[in-house]
Scaffold this motif. Structure first.
Motif, PDB file in Angstrom:
ATOM      1  N   VAL A  64       0.779  -1.071  -0.408  1.00  0.00           N
ATOM      2  CA  VAL A  64      -0.451   0.356   0.040  1.00  0.00           C
ATOM      3  C   VAL A  64       0.944   1.056   0.426  1.00  0.00           C
ATOM      4  CG1 VAL A  64      -1.282   1.113   1.395  1.00  0.00           C
ATOM      5  CG2 VAL A  64      -1.911  -1.194   1.490  1.00  0.00           C
ATOM      6  N   VAL A  65       1.716   1.310   0.711  1.00  0.00           N
ATOM      7  CA  VAL A  65       3.097   2.069   0.347  1.00  0.00           C
ATOM      8  C   VAL A  65       3.533   2.600  -0.052  1.00  0.00           C
ATOM      9  CG1 VAL A  65       5.066   3.040   2.041  1.00  0.00           C
ATOM     10  CG2 VAL A  65       3.137   2.704   3.185  1.00  0.00           C
ATOM     11  N   MET A  66       3.273   1.704  -1.515  1.00  0.00           N
ATOM     12  CA  MET A  66       4.323   1.529  -2.871  1.00  0.00           C
ATOM     13  C   MET A  66       3.425   2.027  -3.896  1.00  0.00           C
ATOM     14  SD  MET A  66       6.875  -1.499  -2.767  1.00  0.00           S
ATOM     15  CE  MET A  66       7.086  -1.097  -3.805  1.00  0.00           C
ATOM     16  N   LEU A  67       2.236   1.550  -3.220  1.00  0.00           N
ATOM     17  CA  LEU A  67       1.009   2.061  -4.740  1.00  0.00           C
ATOM     18  C   LEU A  67       1.084   3.488  -3.733  1.00  0.00           C
ATOM     19  CD1 LEU A  67      -1.223  -0.416  -4.349  1.00  0.00           C
ATOM     20  CD2 LEU A  67       0.478  -0.180  -5.972  1.00  0.00           C
ATOM     21  N   VAL A  68       1.112   4.155  -2.844  1.00  0.00           N
ATOM     22  CA  VAL A  68       0.802   5.981  -2.777  1.00  0.00           C
ATOM     23  C   VAL A  68       1.625   6.344  -2.484  1.00  0.00           C
ATOM     24  CG1 VAL A  68       0.672   7.242  -0.513  1.00  0.00           C
ATOM     25  CG2 VAL A  68      -0.677   4.932  -0.833  1.00  0.00           C
ATOM     26  N   PHE A  69       2.855   6.160  -2.755  1.00  0.00           N
ATOM     27  CA  PHE A  69       4.169   7.184  -2.524  1.00  0.00           C
ATOM     28  C   PHE A  69       5.043   6.976  -3.894  1.00  0.00           C
ATOM     29  CE2 PHE A  69       3.868   7.396   1.779  1.00  0.00           C
ATOM     30  CZ  PHE A  69       3.648   8.426   1.913  1.00  0.00           C
ATOM     31  N   GLY A  70       5.209   5.418  -4.731  1.00  0.00           N
ATOM     32  CA  GLY A  70       6.120   5.248  -5.499  1.00  0.00           C
ATOM     33  C   GLY A  70       6.849   5.240  -5.336  1.00  0.00           C
ATOM     34  N   THR A  71       8.088   4.183  -5.996  1.00  0.00           N
ATOM     35  CA  THR A  71       8.819   3.177  -5.346  1.00  0.00           C
ATOM     36  C   THR A  71      10.316   4.951  -5.745  1.00  0.00           C
ATOM     37  OG1 THR A  71       9.318   2.837  -7.709  1.00  0.00           O
ATOM     38  CG2 THR A  71       8.515   0.997  -6.114  1.00  0.00           C
ATOM     39  N   LYS A  72       9.998   5.501  -6.562  1.00  0.00           N
ATOM     40  CA  LYS A  72      11.525   6.274  -6.676  1.00  0.00           C
ATOM     41  C   LYS A  72      11.107   7.375  -5.609  1.00  0.00           C
ATOM     42  CE  LYS A  72      12.456  10.093  -9.880  1.00  0.00           C
ATOM     43  NZ  LYS A  72      12.435  10.588 -10.714  1.00  0.00           N
ATOM     44  N   LYS A  73       9.900   8.177  -5.116  1.00  0.00           N
ATOM     45  CA  LYS A  73       9.786   8.771  -4.339  1.00  0.00           C
ATOM     46  C   LYS A  73      10.336   7.926  -2.970  1.00  0.00           C
ATOM     47  CE  LYS A  73       6.394  12.491  -3.585  1.00  0.00           C
ATOM     48  NZ  LYS A  73       6.392  13.260  -3.583  1.00  0.00           N
ATOM     49  N   LEU A  74      10.134   6.716  -2.778  1.00  0.00           N
ATOM     50  CA  LEU A  74      10.476   5.826  -1.332  1.00  0.00           C
ATOM     51  C   LEU A  74      12.684   6.543  -1.607  1.00  0.00           C
ATOM     52  CD1 LEU A  74       7.877   3.223  -0.811  1.00  0.00           C
ATOM     53  CD2 LEU A  74       8.527   5.833   0.250  1.00  0.00           C
ATOM     54  N   GLY A  75      12.703   5.391  -2.583  1.00  0.00           N
ATOM     55  CA  GLY A  75      14.078   5.976  -3.234  1.00  0.00           C
ATOM     56  C   GLY A  75      14.897   7.376  -2.559  1.00  0.00           C
ATOM     57  N   ASN A  76      13.793   7.806  -3.275  1.00  0.00           N
ATOM     58  CA  ASN A  76      14.790   9.757  -2.691  1.00  0.00           C
ATOM     59  C   ASN A  76      14.450  10.138  -0.812  1.00  0.00           C
ATOM     60  OD1 ASN A  76      15.126  10.340  -4.917  1.00  0.00           O
ATOM     61  ND2 ASN A  76      13.014  11.180  -5.741  1.00  0.00           N
ATOM     62  N   ILE A  77      13.817   9.309  -0.542  1.00  0.00           N
ATOM     63  CA  ILE A  77      12.989   9.942   0.633  1.00  0.00           C
ATOM     64  C   ILE A  77      14.867   8.731   1.565  1.00  0.00           C
ATOM     65  CG2 ILE A  77      12.094   8.790   3.088  1.00  0.00           C
ATOM     66  CD1 ILE A  77       9.719   9.738   1.273  1.00  0.00           C
ATOM     67  N   GLY A  78      14.688   7.603   0.805  1.00  0.00           N
ATOM     68  CA  GLY A  78      15.776   7.009   1.826  1.00  0.00           C
ATOM     69  C   GLY A  78      17.173   7.618   1.529  1.00  0.00           C
ATOM     70  N   SER A  79      17.703   7.748   0.031  1.00  0.00           N
ATOM     71  CA  SER A  79      18.721   8.556   0.069  1.00  0.00           C
ATOM     72  C   SER A  79      18.662   9.739   1.076  1.00  0.00           C
ATOM     73  CB  SER A  79      18.983   8.498  -1.347  1.00  0.00           C
ATOM     74  OG  SER A  79      18.252   9.705  -1.802  1.00  0.00           O
ATOM     75  N   ASP A  80      18.056  10.280   0.783  1.00  0.00           N
ATOM     76  CA  ASP A  80      17.879  11.806   1.699  1.00  0.00           C
ATOM     77  C   ASP A  80      18.055  11.474   3.110  1.00  0.00           C
ATOM     78  OD1 ASP A  80      17.770  13.271  -0.484  1.00  0.00           O
ATOM     79  OD2 ASP A  80      15.629  13.653  -0.088  1.00  0.00           O
ATOM     80  N   LEU A  81      17.373   9.997   3.657  1.00  0.00           N
ATOM     81  CA  LEU A  81      17.494   9.623   4.923  1.00  0.00           C
ATOM     82  C   LEU A  81      18.979   9.216   5.639  1.00  0.00           C
ATOM     83  CD1 LEU A  81      16.365   9.502   8.133  1.00  0.00           C
ATOM     84  CD2 LEU A  81      15.521   7.343   6.462  1.00  0.00           C
ATOM     85  N   GLY A  82      19.835   8.709   4.929  1.00  0.00           N
ATOM     86  CA  GLY A  82      21.181   8.172   4.649  1.00  0.00           C
ATOM     87  C   GLY A  82      21.875   9.304   4.573  1.00  0.00           C
ATOM     88  N   LYS A  83      22.095  10.375   3.909  1.00  0.00           N
ATOM     89  CA  LYS A  83      22.822  11.592   4.008  1.00  0.00           C
ATOM     90  C   LYS A  83      22.653  12.208   5.313  1.00  0.00           C
ATOM     91  CE  LYS A  83      22.618  11.678  -1.423  1.00  0.00           C
ATOM     92  NZ  LYS A  83      22.133  12.929  -2.039  1.00  0.00           N
ATOM     93  N   ALA A  84      21.740  12.038   5.190  1.00  0.00           N
ATOM     94  CA  ALA A  84      21.328  13.028   6.996  1.00  0.00           C
ATOM     95  C   ALA A  84      21.677  12.585   8.486  1.00  0.00           C
ATOM     96  CB  ALA A  84      19.665  13.248   7.457  1.00  0.00           C
ATOM     97  N   VAL A  85      22.290  11.027   8.170  1.00  0.00           N
ATOM     98  CA  VAL A  85      22.744  10.029   8.991  1.00  0.00           C
ATOM     99  C   VAL A  85      24.103   9.780   8.603  1.00  0.00           C
ATOM    100  CG1 VAL A  85      22.530   7.830   9.820  1.00  0.00           C
ATOM    101  CG2 VAL A  85      20.450   8.456   9.167  1.00  0.00           C
ATOM    102  N   LYS A  86      24.896  10.396   7.239  1.00  0.00           N
ATOM    103  CA  LYS A  86      25.884  10.488   7.798  1.00  0.00           C
ATOM    104  C   LYS A  86      26.942  11.721   8.433  1.00  0.00           C
ATOM    105  CE  LYS A  86      30.025   9.447   3.888  1.00  0.00           C
ATOM    106  NZ  LYS A  86      29.952   9.629   2.453  1.00  0.00           N
ATOM    107  N   GLY A  87      25.852  12.479   7.486  1.00  0.00           N
ATOM    108  CA  GLY A  87      26.373  13.952   8.296  1.00  0.00           C
ATOM    109  C   GLY A  87      26.190  14.213   9.574  1.00  0.00           C
ATOM    110  N   PHE A  88      25.092  13.012  10.097  1.00  0.00           N
ATOM    111  CA  PHE A  88      25.341  13.541  11.771  1.00  0.00           C
ATOM    112  C   PHE A  88      26.153  13.175  12.532  1.00  0.00           C
ATOM    113  CE2 PHE A  88      24.194  11.554  16.173  1.00  0.00           C
ATOM    114  CZ  PHE A  88      23.416  13.217  16.156  1.00  0.00           C
TER     115      PHE A  88
END
Length: 79
Positions: free
Chosen positions: A15-39
């Protein structure tokens, strides 16, 4: 009604993949990873230089009692 089984989580994932789409979920994941690395990098540099990069804090204004702070007021000039 105990804990959710793997099938419940798979349905939620679909359901989450249908609502947000895989591209947006990938972008969110990479942004979260960059934020954790910066922290982590920020924490690591703070541990290496405990007093190196930080500027000293200025002394606080005069405090007569804990409820009142003495400050200097400036008048606004009309042009």
């Amino acid at each position: 009604m105990g804990s959710m089984s793997i099938w419940h989580w798979l349905i939620v994932l679909v359901v989450v993949m249908l609502v947000f789409g895989t591209k947006k979920l990938g972008n969110i994941g990479s942004d979260l990873g960059k934020a954790v690395k910066g922290f982590k990098d920020g924490v690591k540099t703070d541990e290496e230089k405990p007093n190196g990069g930080a500027t000293p804090t200025p002394p606080p204004s005069q405090v007569t009692d804990k409820g009142t702070i003495e400050v200097e007021a400036k008048e606004k000039q009309k042009l």
